[in-house]
Write a protein that holds these residues in place. Sequence first.
Motif, PDB file in Angstrom:
ATOM      1  N   ASP A 152       2.065  21.265  -3.681  1.00 18.02           N
ATOM      2  CA  ASP A 152       3.168  20.982  -2.747  1.00 18.02           C
ATOM      3  C   ASP A 152       2.923  21.436  -1.312  1.00 18.02           C
ATOM      4  O   ASP A 152       3.470  20.859  -0.376  1.00 18.02           O
ATOM      5  N   LYS A 153       2.155  22.503  -1.144  1.00 14.18           N
ATOM      6  CA  LYS A 153       2.051  23.072   0.214  1.00 14.18           C
ATOM      7  C   LYS A 153       1.132  22.240   1.100  1.00 14.18           C
ATOM      8  O   LYS A 153       0.194  21.607   0.619  1.00 14.18           O
ATOM      9  N   SER A 167       8.413  17.029   6.556  1.00  9.03           N
ATOM     10  CA  SER A 167       7.484  18.137   6.318  1.00  9.03           C
ATOM     11  C   SER A 167       6.647  18.476   7.546  1.00  9.03           C
ATOM     12  O   SER A 167       6.055  19.548   7.618  1.00  9.03           O
ATOM     13  N   PRO A 188      15.547  20.298   5.059  1.00  7.37           N
ATOM     14  CA  PRO A 188      15.874  21.362   4.096  1.00  7.37           C
ATOM     15  C   PRO A 188      14.894  22.538   4.222  1.00  7.37           C
ATOM     16  O   PRO A 188      13.688  22.319   4.313  1.00  7.37           O
ATOM     17  N   ALA A 189      15.439  23.745   4.229  1.00  4.41           N
ATOM     18  CA  ALA A 189      14.592  24.942   4.343  1.00  4.41           C
ATOM     19  C   ALA A 189      13.572  24.977   3.218  1.00  4.41           C
ATOM     20  O   ALA A 189      12.430  25.411   3.402  1.00  4.41           O
ATOM     21  N   ASP A 190      13.990  24.494   2.047  1.00  6.98           N
ATOM     22  CA  ASP A 190      13.069  24.516   0.896  1.00  6.98           C
ATOM     23  C   ASP A 190      11.843  23.641   1.139  1.00  6.98           C
ATOM     24  O   ASP A 190      10.780  23.887   0.577  1.00  6.98           O
ATOM     25  N   LEU A 191      12.032  22.609   1.947  1.00  5.54           N
ATOM     26  CA  LEU A 191      10.900  21.732   2.256  1.00  5.54           C
ATOM     27  C   LEU A 191      10.046  22.343   3.368  1.00  5.54           C
ATOM     28  O   LEU A 191       8.817  22.397   3.267  1.00  5.54           O
ATOM     29  N   ARG A 193       9.595  25.289   4.093  1.00  2.00           N
ATOM     30  CA  ARG A 193       8.870  26.446   3.569  1.00  2.00           C
ATOM     31  C   ARG A 193       7.482  26.059   3.043  1.00  2.00           C
ATOM     32  O   ARG A 193       6.583  26.879   2.957  1.00  2.00           O
ATOM     33  N   LEU A 194       7.335  24.813   2.669  1.00  2.00           N
ATOM     34  CA  LEU A 194       6.060  24.356   2.094  1.00  2.00           C
ATOM     35  C   LEU A 194       5.033  24.019   3.176  1.00  2.00           C
ATOM     36  O   LEU A 194       3.891  23.716   2.876  1.00  2.00           O
TER      37      LEU A 194
END
Length: 444
Positions: A152-153, A167, A188-191, A193-194
């Motif tokens: 994912d990263k 992203s 989104p912060a969750d995205l 973050r990657l």
Amino acid sequence: MGVEALRYADLSPSPSDMKQNKSQKIFETAKEVLPGGVDSPVRAFGAVGGDPLFIKAAKGSRLIDLDGNRFIDYVLSWGPLIFGHADPAVVAAVAKTAAMGTSFGAPTAQEVRLAEWVRSYFPTMERLRFVNSGTEATMSALRLARGWTGRDKIVKFDGGYHGHVDSLLVKAGSGMATFGLPGSAGIPADLARLTITVPFNDLAAFQKVVEAEGSKIAAVIVEPVPGNMGVVVPVPGFLPGLRELTRPYGIVLIFDEVMSGFRVAPGGAQERYGVRPDLTCLGKIIGGGLPVGAYGGRREIMEQVAPLGPVYQAGTLSGNPLAMSVGISTLERLQNPQVYERLEAASATLCDGLLDAADAANIPVQINRVGSQMTLFFTDQPVINHATARRADVKRYAKFFHAMLTRGIYLPPSQFEAFFLSTAHTATDIKKTIAAAREAFKTL
Ligand code: PMP
């Protein structure tokens, strides 16, 4: 004034009588219907102040606005127009193709021909797919890299702009740099973050990231010659270093050559610096001014894309016949080595002339140039990454921009963008530009 007359057009009126009545009037209406009056943020002149000019027509190196002011254009639609505006072969290709139908949503021979042309310049693109913009190209390449690796990263570089992909809008350049935004709202912060960011030209920092997280990283995406924090030159060893450091971890190396492709060399930065990425993104010049992008690379990776593989990506207008025919006409003609010789000579003359003019006025500047893209930074320090680019004096750039505009020279309305040249820029255009700069620097 008809477009035909533009062929013979001379420069704009003298500074004192540059009227903007019509542009200003329609800008007021525009703001009532388009957010900020524009369809892409930097066009609004926010970074340099004043109202944007609304363009009526253009021909060769010349741009004409609604009020009849004429300019020598160094924006060139942000790079695609390597043969200048309303290039006769491009206009003919559009007209001929349009008469046969503008879109079918079914395969055409033109897509195959353009793909073969692209691959002849970019042999690393063993398989490729056409999309409608640079943003689509990078978005799709990223999804593919994640699908291929199951990771994912991703890693990108500070100040690197790859279109408005969720992203990738993290520490991005271009409009983000222009408006000083660290990132965009709505991601989104969750995205976010990657997405890991690293300073450009800092191989040691990149190595650290790879050593810590290499097995979780799907891809590293890089503008191999960044143009969106202004032009930055990769230091020797940086691009080969990315290749070497990514290989052992199976990290997909993506070269975003949307801007550098067919600009810094016919085969882009990968040809110029001799580095083979796994995937490449293209846009701008391959469409010669029509909306098109492409992504492609190693066959086994590209065969993960639907309909062959599980990574989905599609487009109603992808491979559009108008865009394909203009792309073919453009790439065919870029085979002629004289095109690049001419662009190089004109760009070098402009660069030297601007440096000289700045020097004569005692204004410290740095120009970064690779091929026919360059940025003039108002700073006395070398610009090698985003942090050093941001030291440039943006207020001074804004003044210079307007001083040039009123002298008939249309530069990018932001310090953090590139000037582009076309084969339509004549020796006289360059001379006039340098003469205007001599005066403009003195006003700063
Ligand atoms: N990548 C790079 C390197 C770019 O310069 C740009 C646009 N300036 C993009 C991607 C996005 O392309 P588009 O604006 O066509 O979506």
